[in-house]
Design an enzyme around this catalytic site. Structure first.
Site, mmCIF file in Angstrom:
data_model
loop_
_atom_site.group_PDB
_atom_site.id
_atom_site.type_symbol
_atom_site.label_atom_id
_atom_site.label_comp_id
_atom_site.label_asym_id
_atom_site.label_seq_id
_atom_site.Cartn_x
_atom_site.Cartn_y
_atom_site.Cartn_z
ATOM 1 N N GLY A 1 0.820 -1.204 0.000
ATOM 2 C CA GLY A 1 0.000 0.000 0.000
ATOM 3 C C GLY A 1 0.855 1.256 0.000
ATOM 4 N N HIS B 1 -10.937 -7.698 11.184
ATOM 5 C CA HIS B 1 -10.070 -8.358 10.205
ATOM 6 C C HIS B 1 -10.756 -9.441 9.385
ATOM 7 C CE1 HIS B 1 -7.216 -6.096 12.544
ATOM 8 N NE2 HIS B 1 -6.377 -6.227 11.543
ATOM 9 N N ASP C 1 -8.727 -0.926 1.544
ATOM 10 C CA ASP C 1 -9.421 0.359 1.728
ATOM 11 C C ASP C 1 -9.716 1.069 0.405
ATOM 12 O OD1 ASP C 1 -9.157 -0.170 4.388
ATOM 13 O OD2 ASP C 1 -7.760 1.456 4.834
ATOM 14 N N ARG D 1 -9.472 3.209 7.292
ATOM 15 C CA ARG D 1 -8.766 4.051 8.263
ATOM 16 C C ARG D 1 -8.876 5.533 7.908
ATOM 17 N NH1 ARG D 1 -3.180 1.586 8.898
ATOM 18 N NH2 ARG D 1 -3.337 1.931 6.686
HETATM 19 O O1 F6P Z 1 -5.236 -0.249 5.519
HETATM 20 C C1 F6P Z 1 -5.879 -1.457 5.593
HETATM 21 C C2 F6P Z 1 -6.421 -1.709 6.972
HETATM 22 O O2 F6P Z 1 -7.129 -2.897 6.919
HETATM 23 C C3 F6P Z 1 -7.266 -0.575 7.552
HETATM 24 O O3 F6P Z 1 -8.569 -0.569 7.063
HETATM 25 C C4 F6P Z 1 -7.159 -0.856 9.020
HETATM 26 O O4 F6P Z 1 -7.323 0.295 9.778
HETATM 27 C C5 F6P Z 1 -5.765 -1.344 9.170
HETATM 28 O O5 F6P Z 1 -5.380 -1.882 7.928
HETATM 29 C C6 F6P Z 1 -5.619 -2.368 10.260
HETATM 30 O O6 F6P Z 1 -4.286 -2.697 10.413
HETATM 31 P P1 F6P Z 1 -3.741 -3.807 11.425
HETATM 32 O O7 F6P Z 1 -3.866 -5.124 10.741
HETATM 33 O O8 F6P Z 1 -2.348 -3.421 11.676
HETATM 34 O O9 F6P Z 1 -4.602 -3.751 12.641
#
Ligand code: F6P
Length: 371
Positions: free
Chosen positions: A118, A278, A143, A187
């Site tokens: 990303g 997730h 996202d 996010r």
């Molecule tokens: O950027 C992708 C994303 O899935 C966001 O939507 C989310 O805030 C973030 O990653 C979560 O990240 P992590 O897996 O570190 O909690």
């Protein structure tokens, strides 16, 4: 141009359904079309700190991985060779080890790197490119907020999962005459909330791009009740900007729970909250994501063959093209950017716009420069 004999592939940042499809396509294309050797670099650029962990990727490694979520190479969203952190004498030390990473790639005989990631990973890829690493990028995020590409793989799977959740929430919400809040990922931008909300027939969609007040949401709930609709489904993006009265609580729990409790307190109705989390990043990619990821994987390898280093593949007018990584980072694709999305324009005419401050569409603003 140095003839290419060997390429490396790495996946960085949060995972997204379709990463394995990119890896598979890139390996097949590099091996079958160009007869190159392929090195799998584990855990993003971290894999080049310990080159002994890298290994040759063969057709056997990628056989059967097309429908698998996650990434066979592993990933991390903390790895940055320009700010590598580790503990020395009990203290955290931050160092720039990018020279080692570049030297290790050379030691492995890598003539070109496919970096799948990303915004953050592409920014690192660009810095490495500026220091001499031959690198091409493949955009990734569920996202869907990268400005240089119309779509990223993983997004379709995420909205399919979120829509399925909203569909399921619908029947229980209606039976119990409840307000149901569904928190989805996103996010910075509200694409998942917007599209899953529309696809799932949500009544209220709260996204980072539009300010809202709890009072307006509750007024809308009351209005629905007045014509006999005794349940309401609210889809909220995790990155939503909280109204002032809730801001102090930002650190306490999820935004979905905060908003749900506040709606319950004012509306005097039963509220239940589901935080999808997730689940949206896991599982098998949809056919759309598998196809887009495959197209990106092949295009990235072709880009290396053409010497297109410092570029990232992207989707433009449904064609796979390439842009300079430098142009692809530093500006996110927000829902409210002019002409960003015709779905958004349609929503502004309808019910979403009722939820902005004073019951009107929230002020439109560009988030240019957000990284
Ligand atoms: O950027 C992708 C994303 O899935 C966001 O939507 C989310 O805030 C973030 O990653 C979560 O990240 P992590 O897996 O570190 O909690």
């Amino acid at each position: 141009m140095t003839p290419i004999r060997c390429i490396g592939i790495c996946t960085g940042g949060g995972d997204a359904p379709g990463l394995n499809a990119v890896i598979r396509a890139a390996v097949k294309c590099a091996f079958l079309k160009y007869k190159w050797k392929i090195i799998g670099i584990p855990d993003g650029f971290d894999g080049l700190i310990w080159p002994e962990k890298s290994y040759e990727l063969t057709l056997k490694h990628v056989s059967g991985i097309l429908p698998r979520g996650g990434t066979i190479l592993g990933t991390t969203n903390r790895g940055n060779p320009f700010k590598h952190s580790w503990v020395e004498n009990g203290k955290e030390v931050i160092r720039d080890i990018s020279d080692d990473v570049i030297a290790n790639a050379r030691k492995l005989g890598i003539d070109g790197v496919v970096s799948i990631g990303g915004e953050g990973s592409q920014a690192i890829a660009l810095e490495l490119f500026h220091k001499g690493m031959p690198i091409v990028g493949v955009p990734k995020t569920i996202d869907n907020d990268l400005s240089a590409t119309e779509v990223t793989f993983g997004f379709d799977t995420a909205i399919t999962t979120a829509t399925d959740a909203v569909d399921k929430i619908h029947t229980t919400a209606e039976s119990h005459h409840r307000i149901m809040v569904v928190e989805v990922m996103g996010r910075d931008a509200g694409w998942i909330a917007l599209e899953a909300g529309i696809a799932g027939g949500a009544h209220v969609i709260l996204i980072p791009e539009i300010p809202f007040t709890i009072e307006n949401v509750c007024n809308f709930v009351r209005e629905r009740e007045s014509y006999g609709r005794r349940f309401t489904i609210v889809v909220v993006a995790e990155g939503v900007k909280l109204p002032p009265e809730l801001k102090d609580n930002r650190r306490v729990g999820s935004v979905g729970n905060l908003i749900g409790s506040a709606i319950g307190a004012i509306s005097n109705k039963e509220v239940r909250v589901s935080v999808l989390g997730h689940i949206q990043r896991g599982g098998t990619p949809t056919p759309y994501d598998r196809i887009l990821a495959t197209r990106f994987g092949v295009a990235a390898v072709d880009l290396i063959a053409q010497g297109g280093f410092g570029k990232m593949v992207c989707l433009h007018c449904d064609r796979v093209e390439a842009v300079d990584i430098a142009q692809a980072i530093g500006r996110l694709k927000m829902v409210d950017q002019p002409n960003a999305c015709e779905v958004w324009r349609a929503c502004r005419l309808g019910w979403i716009c009722r939820l902005g401050k004073n019951g009107r569409q929230g002020e439109e603003k560009s988030r240019a420069g957000k990284h």
